[in-house]
Design a protein around this motif. Sequence first.
Motif, PDB file in Angstrom:
ATOM      1  N   PRO A  13       9.035  -1.047  -3.465  1.00  0.00           N
ATOM      2  CA  PRO A  13       9.956  -0.300  -2.595  1.00  0.00           C
ATOM      3  C   PRO A  13       9.910   1.212  -2.846  1.00  0.00           C
ATOM      4  N   VAL A  14       9.720   1.599  -4.088  1.00  0.00           N
ATOM      5  CA  VAL A  14       9.621   3.024  -4.425  1.00  0.00           C
ATOM      6  C   VAL A  14       8.339   3.603  -3.836  1.00  0.00           C
ATOM      7  N   LYS A  15       7.246   2.858  -3.918  1.00  0.00           N
ATOM      8  CA  LYS A  15       5.969   3.304  -3.338  1.00  0.00           C
ATOM      9  C   LYS A  15       6.110   3.517  -1.834  1.00  0.00           C
ATOM     10  N   ARG A  16       6.754   2.548  -1.150  1.00  0.00           N
ATOM     11  CA  ARG A  16       6.927   2.654   0.307  1.00  0.00           C
ATOM     12  C   ARG A  16       7.784   3.863   0.664  1.00  0.00           C
ATOM     13  N   ARG A  17       8.861   4.082  -0.080  1.00  0.00           N
ATOM     14  CA  ARG A  17       9.740   5.224   0.197  1.00  0.00           C
ATOM     15  C   ARG A  17       8.994   6.541  -0.014  1.00  0.00           C
ATOM     16  N   ARG A  18       8.252   6.641  -1.102  1.00  0.00           N
ATOM     17  CA  ARG A  18       7.484   7.863  -1.379  1.00  0.00           C
ATOM     18  C   ARG A  18       6.435   8.106  -0.304  1.00  0.00           C
ATOM     19  N   ALA A  24       6.564   7.130   2.800  1.00  0.00           N
ATOM     20  CA  ALA A  24       7.258   7.545   4.026  1.00  0.00           C
ATOM     21  C   ALA A  24       7.640   9.019   3.961  1.00  0.00           C
ATOM     22  N   VAL A  25       8.100   9.463   2.802  1.00  0.00           N
ATOM     23  CA  VAL A  25       8.455  10.878   2.634  1.00  0.00           C
ATOM     24  C   VAL A  25       7.219  11.750   2.821  1.00  0.00           C
ATOM     25  N   ARG A  54       4.464  11.013   4.535  1.00  0.00           N
ATOM     26  CA  ARG A  54       4.047  10.991   5.945  1.00  0.00           C
ATOM     27  C   ARG A  54       4.915  11.922   6.782  1.00  0.00           C
TER      28      ARG A  54
END
Length: 98
Positions: free
Chosen positions: A9-14, A16-17, A19
Amino acid sequence: RLPGAVAAPVKRRRAAVLRALSETQRAAFQRRFLGHTLPVLFEQPRGPGLAQGYTENFIRVEVPADDAAALRNTVAHVRLLESGGQRVAGVLAAAIGI
């Protein structure tokens, strides 16, 4: 599998930021050139009546063209008019007398 790996989840959030930041920076870069006339190398037509190519600084440009296929593999000057999404809309300078 390494200890201390970043959670998914941290990887996905980072990601997205990053992008979102990339999109903001790309849009700001494109806006700097609106109103300017730049050489564009045309590649494949984007569809009937629409040619697509890239400026020297890799801005993707689309222009209306009666014979878009004839522009393929040529360089033409384009007045950049409007930024939107991944592309900038423009018009062939020859079409507006430049």
